[in-house]
Scaffold this motif. Structure first.
Motif, mmCIF file in Angstrom:
data_model
loop_
_atom_site.group_PDB
_atom_site.id
_atom_site.type_symbol
_atom_site.label_atom_id
_atom_site.label_comp_id
_atom_site.label_asym_id
_atom_site.label_seq_id
_atom_site.Cartn_x
_atom_site.Cartn_y
_atom_site.Cartn_z
ATOM 1 N N PRO A 355 32.077 41.356 26.671
ATOM 2 C CA PRO A 355 32.075 41.531 28.136
ATOM 3 C C PRO A 355 30.739 41.119 28.754
ATOM 4 O O PRO A 355 29.673 41.406 28.215
ATOM 5 C CB PRO A 355 32.325 43.037 28.310
ATOM 6 N N LYS A 356 30.822 40.419 29.874
ATOM 7 C CA LYS A 356 29.632 39.999 30.618
ATOM 8 C C LYS A 356 29.635 40.709 31.969
ATOM 9 O O LYS A 356 30.655 40.722 32.664
ATOM 10 C CB LYS A 356 29.633 38.489 30.835
ATOM 11 N N LYS A 357 28.508 41.308 32.305
ATOM 12 C CA LYS A 357 28.404 42.007 33.580
ATOM 13 C C LYS A 357 27.596 41.177 34.566
ATOM 14 O O LYS A 357 26.502 40.712 34.252
ATOM 15 C CB LYS A 357 27.756 43.376 33.395
ATOM 16 N N VAL A 358 28.178 40.974 35.742
ATOM 17 C CA VAL A 358 27.510 40.247 36.822
ATOM 18 C C VAL A 358 27.553 41.120 38.072
ATOM 19 O O VAL A 358 28.201 42.175 38.093
ATOM 20 C CB VAL A 358 28.195 38.888 37.088
ATOM 21 N N LYS A 359 26.855 40.673 39.111
ATOM 22 C CA LYS A 359 26.833 41.406 40.368
ATOM 23 C C LYS A 359 27.189 40.471 41.516
ATOM 24 O O LYS A 359 26.824 39.293 41.490
ATOM 25 C CB LYS A 359 25.466 42.036 40.611
ATOM 26 N N ASP A 360 27.911 41.012 42.496
ATOM 27 C CA ASP A 360 28.215 40.213 43.671
ATOM 28 C C ASP A 360 27.030 40.241 44.626
ATOM 29 O O ASP A 360 25.969 40.780 44.315
ATOM 30 C CB ASP A 360 29.505 40.703 44.348
ATOM 31 N N ARG A 361 27.203 39.644 45.803
ATOM 32 C CA ARG A 361 26.096 39.530 46.746
ATOM 33 C C ARG A 361 25.598 40.881 47.243
ATOM 34 O O ARG A 361 24.472 40.996 47.717
ATOM 35 C CB ARG A 361 26.521 38.661 47.937
ATOM 36 N N ARG A 362 26.434 41.900 47.162
ATOM 37 C CA ARG A 362 26.041 43.236 47.586
ATOM 38 C C ARG A 362 25.516 44.089 46.436
ATOM 39 O O ARG A 362 25.297 45.286 46.598
ATOM 40 C CB ARG A 362 27.215 43.937 48.261
ATOM 41 N N GLY A 363 25.348 43.480 45.270
ATOM 42 C CA GLY A 363 24.803 44.205 44.137
ATOM 43 C C GLY A 363 25.806 45.065 43.396
ATOM 44 O O GLY A 363 25.415 45.886 42.564
ATOM 45 N N ARG A 364 27.098 44.887 43.673
ATOM 46 C CA ARG A 364 28.118 45.693 43.004
ATOM 47 C C ARG A 364 28.507 45.045 41.679
ATOM 48 O O ARG A 364 28.685 43.840 41.601
ATOM 49 C CB ARG A 364 29.330 45.864 43.925
ATOM 50 N N GLU A 365 28.673 45.861 40.658
ATOM 51 C CA GLU A 365 28.868 45.371 39.303
ATOM 52 C C GLU A 365 30.306 44.917 39.063
ATOM 53 O O GLU A 365 31.268 45.562 39.493
ATOM 54 C CB GLU A 365 28.492 46.460 38.304
ATOM 55 N N ILE A 366 30.447 43.790 38.355
ATOM 56 C CA ILE A 366 31.751 43.241 37.977
ATOM 57 C C ILE A 366 31.683 42.875 36.495
ATOM 58 O O ILE A 366 30.690 42.290 36.048
ATOM 59 C CB ILE A 366 32.108 41.989 38.806
ATOM 60 N N GLU A 367 32.713 43.194 35.757
ATOM 61 C CA GLU A 367 32.749 42.896 34.322
ATOM 62 C C GLU A 367 33.750 41.770 34.054
ATOM 63 O O GLU A 367 34.892 41.813 34.537
ATOM 64 C CB GLU A 367 33.131 44.138 33.524
ATOM 65 N N LEU A 368 33.327 40.769 33.287
ATOM 66 C CA LEU A 368 34.166 39.624 32.937
ATOM 67 C C LEU A 368 34.383 39.594 31.434
ATOM 68 O O LEU A 368 33.447 39.833 30.663
ATOM 69 C CB LEU A 368 33.512 38.318 33.388
ATOM 70 N N LEU A 369 35.604 39.277 31.024
ATOM 71 C CA LEU A 369 35.919 39.211 29.600
ATOM 72 C C LEU A 369 36.872 38.046 29.355
ATOM 73 O O LEU A 369 37.910 37.921 30.019
ATOM 74 C CB LEU A 369 36.558 40.523 29.131
ATOM 75 N N HIS A 370 36.524 37.191 28.405
ATOM 76 C CA HIS A 370 37.369 36.061 28.023
ATOM 77 C C HIS A 370 38.497 36.575 27.136
ATOM 78 O O HIS A 370 38.250 37.156 26.076
ATOM 79 C CB HIS A 370 36.525 35.019 27.281
ATOM 80 N N VAL A 371 39.752 36.368 27.582
ATOM 81 C CA VAL A 371 40.913 36.852 26.831
ATOM 82 C C VAL A 371 41.871 35.697 26.579
ATOM 83 O O VAL A 371 41.768 34.632 27.202
ATOM 84 C CB VAL A 371 41.638 37.998 27.585
ATOM 85 N N GLU A 372 42.810 35.920 25.683
ATOM 86 C CA GLU A 372 43.827 34.904 25.387
ATOM 87 C C GLU A 372 45.179 35.589 25.225
ATOM 88 O O GLU A 372 45.276 36.770 24.912
ATOM 89 C CB GLU A 372 43.461 34.150 24.112
ATOM 90 N N SER A 373 46.220 34.790 25.474
ATOM 91 C CA SER A 373 47.579 35.295 25.349
ATOM 92 C C SER A 373 48.382 34.308 24.522
ATOM 93 O O SER A 373 48.155 33.090 24.570
ATOM 94 C CB SER A 373 48.218 35.467 26.728
ATOM 95 N N ALA A 374 49.339 34.828 23.763
ATOM 96 C CA ALA A 374 50.172 33.958 22.930
ATOM 97 C C ALA A 374 51.032 33.044 23.786
ATOM 98 O O ALA A 374 51.436 31.963 23.355
ATOM 99 C CB ALA A 374 51.053 34.813 22.016
ATOM 100 N N ASP A 375 51.319 33.461 25.037
ATOM 101 C CA ASP A 375 52.172 32.655 25.919
ATOM 102 C C ASP A 375 51.404 31.584 26.670
ATOM 103 O O ASP A 375 51.996 30.692 27.273
ATOM 104 C CB ASP A 375 52.869 33.568 26.934
ATOM 105 N N SER A 376 50.072 31.674 26.673
ATOM 106 C CA SER A 376 49.274 30.737 27.475
ATOM 107 C C SER A 376 49.084 29.423 26.731
ATOM 108 O O SER A 376 49.138 29.360 25.501
ATOM 109 C CB SER A 376 47.916 31.351 27.797
#
Length: 413
Positions: A355-376
């Motif tokens: 997981p990677k944590k970033v912040k928007d312009r207002r400093g609020r935290e957002i978590e990003l995670l690279h995922v995969e699906s068998a259907d994709s």
């Protein structure tokens, strides 16, 4: 002149603090009171409200050439001197002391101020700045190259400037040009000969140049600001007419985003880059669905974007990201970012990712995670986005919808 405050995160302390700006009040052409920023001061440590007022009063006295009626402490006087030096060096104010000295030594006569009248007062600042911008973009040369005569070119420039300074109908624009603005004097136009019919005519003539003008401005702004257009945004909106528009070929009944589906509509599609410059725009019939517009736009997107070796990433919303549209984007060599229309219920974290944590312009935290699906598909890259603030907003929207639905059922009962 006074201080205006907001709360921001201080990067030096990583704590939320008070951020100060010097602003002043003014009146626009309609007589409404507005505020404009004079100087961005930033964070001021250990300043009490009374000291802040003294700094503002001291600056106003110093600018007006008045003597200070009190002896400020060292901290207040230090801020006054530093901020005044910035106001002068950054040319935020006019230094009047030399002018005042010259007038004091001049030949003075007494007049009756009640006998003074002002006539034909015009505004100049915003018009002059807009004219310099248009000349930097070389709009006059472009229109002349298309065979426009000087009279039509000057009227088109005046109309564009007036719409930028005072957005209104052609009828109100004429009044603005004749009664409030100096735009006609700047371009050598007789304001008394400007009519709404002439503005209608020049608007239609400008619209006939839309394709070439948008393409020219897209490349010109890229050159002036060294923009590569690596990311472009595509979105739609619509507007409604309260008349029936019986003879219109474009106005149709459809789903209004302003909740006015009872009126004839037009759909406006627009491509902009992240700097806010318009790359391309088109007007569609009011009953055109969002998802059916992208195929038309993607054909002309290449002409309106820069000729960089790597084509732009197209950012679209879920309403437009149909399978056909995404395949069309890929076939043209573009990449895309959108909210997935498919509901991925079975997915797993990609091996080696975290997981990677970033912040928007207002400093609020957002978590990003690279995922995969068998259907994709192998070419698709999925990100799971977790935002506590967004979760609260969606929960609030769901609660509001639930309450309204329950109230509706009770009303029916």
């Amino acid at each position: 002149m006074f201080f205006k405050t907001t709360f921001r995160v201080n990067p030096s302390t990583n704590q939320t603090g008070i951020y100060y700006r010097l602003v002043e009040n003014y009146r626009n052409v309609l007589g409404d009171t507005r505020q404009r920023n004079i100087l961005t001061v930033g964070f001021m440590e250990d300043i009490t409200p009374s000291e802040l007022h003294r700094i503002a009063d001291g600056l106003n006295d110093k600018i007006n050439g008045q003597s200070v009626l009190y002896n400020p402490n060292e901290k207040v006087s230090g801020y006054i001197e530093r901020l005044y030096s910035r106001l002068v060096s950054e040319k935020r104010i006019d230094v009047l002391l030399d002018v005042q000295k010259k007038y004091k030594e001049g030949d003075w006569q007494t007049i009756n101020v009640d006998s003074i009248k002002t006539e034909d007062v015009r505004e100049l600042g915003a018009e002059w700045l807009s004219l310099q911008t248009l000349r930097k973009l070389q709009i006059e040369e472009y229109l002349s190259g298309k065979g426009w005569n000087k009279r039509d070119t000057d009227l088109a420039m005046a109309h564009i400037i007036s719409r930028a300074v005072y957005p209104a109908s052609e009828h109100r624009t004429v009044r603005f040009m004749q009664e409030n603005s100096s735009v006609c004097e700047l371009l050598g136009i007789d304001a008394n000969k400007v009519s709404k019919d002439r503005l209608y005519r020049i608007s239609l003539k400008l619209y006939s140049e839309k394709e070439g003008l948008e393409n020219y401005l897209s490349h010109k702004t890229n050159e002036l600001f060294d923009i590569q257009d690596k990311i472009i945004l595509y979105d739609l909106t619509n507007t409604y007419f309260e008349g029936e528009k019986r003879s219109s070929k474009l106005s149709k009944r459809g789903r209004s985003k302003e909740k006015r589906s009872d009126c004839p509509l037009l759909v406006l599609a627009m491509v902009v880059n992240v700097e806010g410059f318009i790359k391309y725009s088109v007007i569609y019939e009011g009953n055109k669905s969002d998802s059916s517009t992208l195929c038309d736009m993607i054909e002309k997107l290449r002409l309106s974007t820069s000729s960089a070796s790597k084509k732009a990433i197209v950012v679209i919303d879920a309403g437009i990201s149909t399978k056909d549209n995404l395949e069309k984007i890929v076939s043209k060599g573009y990449e895309y970012v959108c909210v997935s229309r498919s509901n991925l219920t079975k997915y797993s974290e990609v091996q080696g990712s975290s997981p990677k944590k970033v912040k928007d312009r207002r400093g609020r935290e957002i978590e990003l995670l690279h995922v995969e699906s068998a259907d994709s598909e192998d070419s698709e890259y999925y990100l799971k986005v977790s935002s506590p603030v967004k979760a609260l907003k969606e929960a609030s929207m769901y609660k509001q919808f639930h309450e309204r639905f329950r109230e509706g059922l009770e009303s029916i009962s």
